[in-house]
Design a protein around this motif. Sequence first.
Motif, short mmCIF file in Angstrom:
data_model
loop_
_atom_site.label_atom_id
_atom_site.label_comp_id
_atom_site.label_asym_id
_atom_site.label_seq_id
_atom_site.Cartn_x
_atom_site.Cartn_y
_atom_site.Cartn_z
N GLY A 141 -3.61 4.84 14.06
CA GLY A 141 -4.52 4.47 15.15
C GLY A 141 -3.93 3.46 16.12
O GLY A 141 -4.47 3.25 17.21
N SER A 147 -8.05 5.50 4.23
CA SER A 147 -8.90 5.30 3.06
C SER A 147 -9.82 6.48 2.83
O SER A 147 -10.08 6.88 1.68
CB SER A 147 -9.72 4.02 3.23
N THR A 177 -0.90 2.78 9.05
CA THR A 177 -0.16 4.04 8.98
C THR A 177 0.96 3.99 10.02
O THR A 177 0.73 3.61 11.17
CB THR A 177 -1.11 5.23 9.30
N SER A 192 -7.15 1.92 15.09
CA SER A 192 -6.49 1.36 13.92
C SER A 192 -7.50 0.61 13.05
O SER A 192 -8.43 -0.02 13.57
CB SER A 192 -5.38 0.41 14.38
N TYR A 237 -4.43 -4.25 3.80
CA TYR A 237 -4.34 -3.21 4.82
C TYR A 237 -2.88 -2.92 5.17
O TYR A 237 -2.11 -3.81 5.49
CB TYR A 237 -5.11 -3.66 6.06
N LYS A 253 -9.31 5.46 8.31
CA LYS A 253 -8.91 6.87 8.26
C LYS A 253 -8.14 7.18 6.97
O LYS A 253 -8.44 8.13 6.25
CB LYS A 253 -8.05 7.22 9.49
N1 LIG Z 1 -15.43 -2.46 3.06
C1 LIG Z 1 -14.74 -1.37 3.40
N2 LIG Z 1 -13.44 -1.47 3.74
C2 LIG Z 1 -12.77 -0.33 4.10
C3 LIG Z 1 -13.40 0.92 4.10
N3 LIG Z 1 -12.49 1.84 4.51
C4 LIG Z 1 -11.36 1.18 4.73
N4 LIG Z 1 -11.50 -0.14 4.48
C5 LIG Z 1 -10.50 -1.18 4.62
O1 LIG Z 1 -10.15 -1.27 6.00
C6 LIG Z 1 -8.75 -1.52 6.15
C7 LIG Z 1 -8.12 -0.44 7.02
O2 LIG Z 1 -8.21 0.81 6.33
P1 LIG Z 1 -7.20 2.01 6.63
O3 LIG Z 1 -7.70 3.17 5.86
O4 LIG Z 1 -5.79 1.63 6.41
O5 LIG Z 1 -7.43 2.21 8.21
P2 LIG Z 1 -6.72 3.24 9.22
O6 LIG Z 1 -7.77 3.70 10.16
O7 LIG Z 1 -6.00 4.30 8.46
O8 LIG Z 1 -5.69 2.31 9.99
P3 LIG Z 1 -4.34 2.74 10.79
O9 LIG Z 1 -3.39 3.29 9.76
O10 LIG Z 1 -3.82 1.49 11.41
O11 LIG Z 1 -4.73 3.76 11.80
C8 LIG Z 1 -8.18 -1.60 4.74
O12 LIG Z 1 -8.12 -2.96 4.34
C9 LIG Z 1 -9.19 -0.86 3.89
O13 LIG Z 1 -9.22 -1.31 2.54
C10 LIG Z 1 -14.78 1.01 3.73
O14 LIG Z 1 -15.43 2.06 3.70
N5 LIG Z 1 -15.39 -0.18 3.39
#
Ligand SMILES: Nc1nc2c(ncn2[C@@H]2O[C@H](COP(=O)(O)OP(=O)(O)OP(=O)(O)O)[C@@H](O)[C@H]2O)c(=O)[nH]1
Length: 261
Positions: free
Chosen positions: A131, A82, A105, A76, A102, A80
């Motif tokens: 995640g 993003s 998902t 998580s 944030y 992913k």
């Molecule tokens: N600085 C930075 N922040 C990021 C980047 N990618 C994602 N984030 C941040 O990290 C947090 C989590 O991003 P998500 O894309 O929701 O992560 P996820 O893996 O889909 O999470 P789950 O849905 O819980 O599985 C958010 O606040 C995003 O804005 C990156 O490349 N750089």
Amino acid sequence: MVPGPGPGPAAGPPPPAPHTHPAGGGGARSLTAGRPAALRPPPRPGRHSAPAMAGLGQGCAGKAPLLVKIVMAGESCVGKTSIVRRYTEPGSPPAGAPTSSYLATIGIDFKVKPVTFNGTRVKLQIWDTAGQERFHTLSTSYFRGAQGFVLVYDITNLDSFRSITSWMKDIHEKAGDEVDVILLGNKCDKESERVVPKQKGEKLAWEHGIPFFETSAKDNVNIEDAFSVLTKEILEKKSCVLYDLDVVALNESKKRTCCAF
Ligand SMILES: Nc1nc2c(ncn2[C@@H]2O[C@H](COP(=O)(O)OP(=O)(O)OP(=O)(O)O)[C@@H](O)[C@H]2O)c(=O)[nH]1
């Protein structure tokens, strides 16, 4: 979060010197064979060797687009969603922006990205799994039938890196040994918070025989290239993957009508 050790390191030469990948193209939709290759490790034992790119799409011309199922995997909050957004909706606000909050998902989501690869139309169906541990069974149930996986960790989160081996195990258990996987160390824009050295990511990818990129969904670094390399790997292995079922169904029903009279 995920139980159990993963497969042992594959025998092979030591990782090559760190390789810097150029930033992603940001919106280009055509994948070409001349793309900068990711760190290309030797294939894992038991995998089919890839046929020459020249054969790709032969016999597919003029037909429905190929349908390729890709699944996002990893802990998580590694980025992913993003990454998928950055790739499929280039105009969307960047991840990690000061205002972006944030949102985990819930369950599963998917996006479609049409691309053209060496003149062959391909529809990438990208499944974004949750995640969080509580969704683990649901998320991994979508692994079946996938041709490719984007396995993501966060370079500022050691646990997310440590869990990669377990995710690899889940992937091979659910989707088989022939699937293509790419490893991404995301959030490389946060250099000052880095806890996973790039060489560690490269070494792990090498041990599993998979390509590796460090990416930033926020700054659009290597996102396009990562998907290009994965798509290329998938399509190189199979001369035709699957045709888009909707279009095939339409053509089939037309054919039936035609033959009935
Ligand atoms: N600085 C930075 N922040 C990021 C980047 N990618 C994602 N984030 C941040 O990290 C947090 C989590 O991003 P998500 O894309 O929701 O992560 P996820 O893996 O889909 O999470 P789950 O849905 O819980 O599985 C958010 O606040 C995003 O804005 C990156 O490349 N750089």
